[in-house]
Enzyme design. Structure first.
Site, PDB file in Angstrom:
ATOM      1  N   THR A 336       1.004  -1.255   0.076  1.00 26.31           N
ATOM      2  CA  THR A 336       0.124   0.017   0.204  1.00 26.31           C
ATOM      3  C   THR A 336       0.979   1.150  -0.035  1.00 26.31           C
ATOM      4  OG1 THR A 336      -1.768  -1.319   1.307  1.00 26.31           O
ATOM      5  CG2 THR A 336      -1.863   1.151   1.251  1.00 26.31           C
ATOM      6  N   THR A 354      -3.569   0.615  -3.109  1.00 25.05           N
ATOM      7  CA  THR A 354      -2.971  -0.634  -2.669  1.00 25.05           C
ATOM      8  C   THR A 354      -3.054  -1.766  -3.704  1.00 25.05           C
ATOM      9  OG1 THR A 354      -3.291  -2.272  -0.792  1.00 25.05           O
ATOM     10  CG2 THR A 354      -5.213  -1.416  -1.609  1.00 25.05           C
ATOM     11  N   GLY A 430      -1.647  -1.867   6.156  1.00 23.49           N
ATOM     12  CA  GLY A 430      -2.638  -3.032   6.680  1.00 23.49           C
ATOM     13  C   GLY A 430      -3.390  -2.290   7.843  1.00 23.49           C
TER      14      GLY A 430
HETATM   15  O1  DON Z   1      -6.749  -2.194   1.806  1.00 22.80           O
HETATM   16  C1  DON Z   1      -6.417  -2.499   2.891  1.00 22.80           C
HETATM   17  O2  DON Z   1      -6.653  -2.372   3.992  1.00 22.80           O
HETATM   18  C2  DON Z   1      -5.023  -3.343   2.588  1.00 22.80           C
HETATM   19  N1  DON Z   1      -5.084  -3.702   1.042  1.00 22.80           N
HETATM   20  C3  DON Z   1      -3.768  -2.553   2.834  1.00 22.80           C
HETATM   21  C4  DON Z   1      -2.814  -3.597   2.744  1.00 22.80           C
HETATM   22  C5  DON Z   1      -1.483  -2.470   3.191  1.00 22.80           C
HETATM   23  O3  DON Z   1      -1.619  -1.579   3.783  1.00 22.80           O
HETATM   24  C6  DON Z   1       0.098  -3.161   2.840  1.00 22.80           C
HETATM   25  N2  DON Z   1       0.954  -2.189   3.126  1.00 22.80           N
HETATM   26  N3  DON Z   1       1.528  -1.978   3.857  1.00 22.80           N
END
Ligand code: DON
Length: 540
Positions: A336, A354, A430
């Site tokens: 993301t 993301t 996340g």
């Molecule tokens: O939309 C979401 O909550 C996840 N797809 C986010 C994933 C994410 O932040 C990965 N990066 N560090």
């Protein structure tokens, strides 16, 4: 190198606008558009396309394909989280390209071809990969090596002829991606959702047993939604609504903490942190029961109801002096990236995008140069089964045709009590995204920190599962840690990847927050990203 590091470590400041992005080259791509007369929207879109080149993440939150089914990740009665986060079934219909083009068309001043151009140049000339790129590709080595296109682009052949991770500083040149960006710039989003590129995406997924179709790609639509609005000590917070849970968690958390004294006895009083942790657990327990509002009647109103002061009051009353075990709160049962841009006129954009895991599904459709997401992992693989980020959800968030998975993204704007814009912020990470954004706001409002310090303060996070408080390095003084333990909180230092992830990703810090702050006295725009990770600010 030293000079470069020094430059990146400072926030970028200008009265004429500023862009913060999860990679300095992307921030510069955005700033170059401001320099040429573009506005904040143009800058954010250009930076987002550039992030697709330098952060290996291009397609943004997806939508379930038409052939998605609630039990598509259950095989022989067993939930298979692995199928949701690598390989063909993890791929959701990528929607971001359509979103960027629509943003530029409606609110920008520049033609799309000018906004894809900086990204195209970086892809053609190449850029040097960072330590975090290398760590992330090491972590997903098997997944990347399994895809011939992904391996060829993102890995290198070792002396034994096997693919291995690149080294920091290796130059990554991406001619296929440059061609894709050029086509989008010249012909608009149809170049991506129809024709050669679309056929290549479908072929890549279908030949591996996935379900993405040309019809899915042709149906991608932009949906405009009303943001969630709340206040924190008189500052107006405008943040992301469903189908992300991120905004309601930011709003509700701040509503609750407004009832506490943030400086009782000094910086970061133990009672304040206790209430924050207890609130996080309760809000994440509520998160388990929500999903795409188009598929869950009443969800929209229910979630907005959770952002009121009355609701915060009710939740606050449930918080006692001791940690409530998670078991009592629930019924039995680094892909993301973010851009914030503010221009001279005061237009502001907070844009989080993301592909879910770093490198998404690891599938690169032949000849296109971009990675498909593994966004299907944001759905409940099966009710109560944790996803990559340790999040569990239920039937409300089960896969269904055209449904949007529940996200944690929380792009947020903050306005001062006099109505003036003060902050455009967001983060990756996340499940930790909303707690990262809320803690940055607390440091800015309560501790009067400048934005670069606010987003680099060590953070705490409770993920509901496991029932521990994760503490970033240097995140707590000994006496505070002891006091929290005495209340029954179990602390875990340094973080640990949830589920089956090896060491590395969450080992030190989590979430890369990026923000542009507007100094109320001078009007200066200050761009900064968490300097503990790569990321950067740039000015026109
Ligand atoms: O939309 C979401 O909550 C996840 N797809 C986010 C994933 C994410 O932040 C990965 N990066 N560090």
């Amino acid at each position: 190198m030293w000079m470069l590091t020094l430059l990146l470590a400072f926030p970028a400041v200008s009265p004429r606008g500023a862009v913060a992005a999860a990679h300095p080259l992307a921030a510069e791509a955005g700033a170059s558009i401001l320099r040429r007369g573009g506005n904040a929207v143009d800058a954010a879109v250009a930076a987002a396309f550039a992030l697709g080149v330098v952060e290996s993440r291009s397609s943004g939150i997806g939508v379930a394909p038409l052939a998605a089914r609630p039990d598509m990740f259950v095989v022989d009665g067993q939930p298979r989280q692995d199928l949701a986060n690598s390989g063909p079934l993890g791929v959701a219909v990528p929607a971001a390209v359509k979103g960027y083009a629509e943003l530029a068309k409606r609110f920008g001043k520049k033609p799309l071809s000018q906004l894809t151009s900086p990204a195209e140049q970086i892809a053609l000339r190449g850029y040097q990969v960072s330590i975090s790129f290398v760590q992330s590709s090491q972590h997903r080595l098997d997944c990347l090596a399994a895809d011939p296109e992904a391996a060829r682009i993102f890995l290198r052949k070792g002396e034994d002829g096997e693919y291995e991770a690149r080294e920091p500083g290796d130059k990554l040149i991406q001619p296929d991606l440059a061609r894709t960006l050029h086509a989008i710039g010249e012909k608009g989003p149809d170049a991506f959702y129809k024709g050669r590129i679309a056929r290549s995406m479908v072929e890549a997924v279908a030949s591996r047993g996935g379900i993405l179709s040309l019809q899915d790609l042709a149906r991608v639509q932009v949906r405009e939604r009303r943001p969630i609005e709340s206040t924190y000590r008189g500052y107006r917070i405008v943040t992301m609504p469903l189908p992300s849970s991120g905004g309601f968690i930011v709003s509700a958390l701040l509503n609750l903490l407004e009832r506490e004294d943030p400086r009782a006895g000094g910086y970061r009083p133990e009672r304040f942190l206790h209430v924050m942790i207890e609130a996080e657990k309760r809000l994440l327990a509520l998160r388990q029961k929500i999903g795409d509002p188009d598929f869950n009647p009443g969800a929209e109103e229910r979630v907005r109801g959770m952002t009121t002061k009355e609701f915060a009051g009710e939740l606050w009353k449930q918080i006692g002096d001791r940690a409530t075990p998670v078991a009592q709160l629930v019924q039995a049962e680094h892909g993301t990236t973010h851009v914030s841009a503010v221009d001279e006129e005061g237009n502001a954009v907070a844009l989080t995008t993301t592909v879910n895991d770093g490198f998404g599904s690891c599938i690169v459709p032949k000849g296109t140069g971009f990675l498909l997401n593994d966004q299907m992992d944001d759905f409940a693989v099966a009710p109560g089964v944790a996803n990559t980020y340790g999040l569990r959800s239920g039937s409300e968030n089960a896969p269904a045709p055209g449904k949007i998975p529940l996200s944690s993204m929380a792009p947020t704007l903050m306005f001062g009590p006099d109505g003036s814009l003060l902050l455009a912020i967001g983060s990756s990470g996340g499940a930790t995204i909303p707690t990262t954004v809320a803690q940055a706001i607390i440091h800015i409002v309560d501790d009067r920190m400048p934005v670069d310090r606010a987003i680099a303060q060590p953070r705490l996070h409770h993920n509901l599962f496991p029932d521990v408080v994760r503490v970033e390095p240097n995140g707590l003084e000994a006496a505070t840690a002891r006091a929290l333990e005495q209340r029954g909180h179990q602390l875990q230092y340094g973080g640990e990847r949830f589920q089956d992830h090896g060491p590395g990703f969450f080992d030190t810090v989590w979430g890369k927050a990026c923000a542009v702050q507007i100094e109320p006295d001078t009007g200066w725009r200050v761009a900064a990203c968490d300097f503990r990770e790569d990321g950067g600010g740039a000015i026109p």
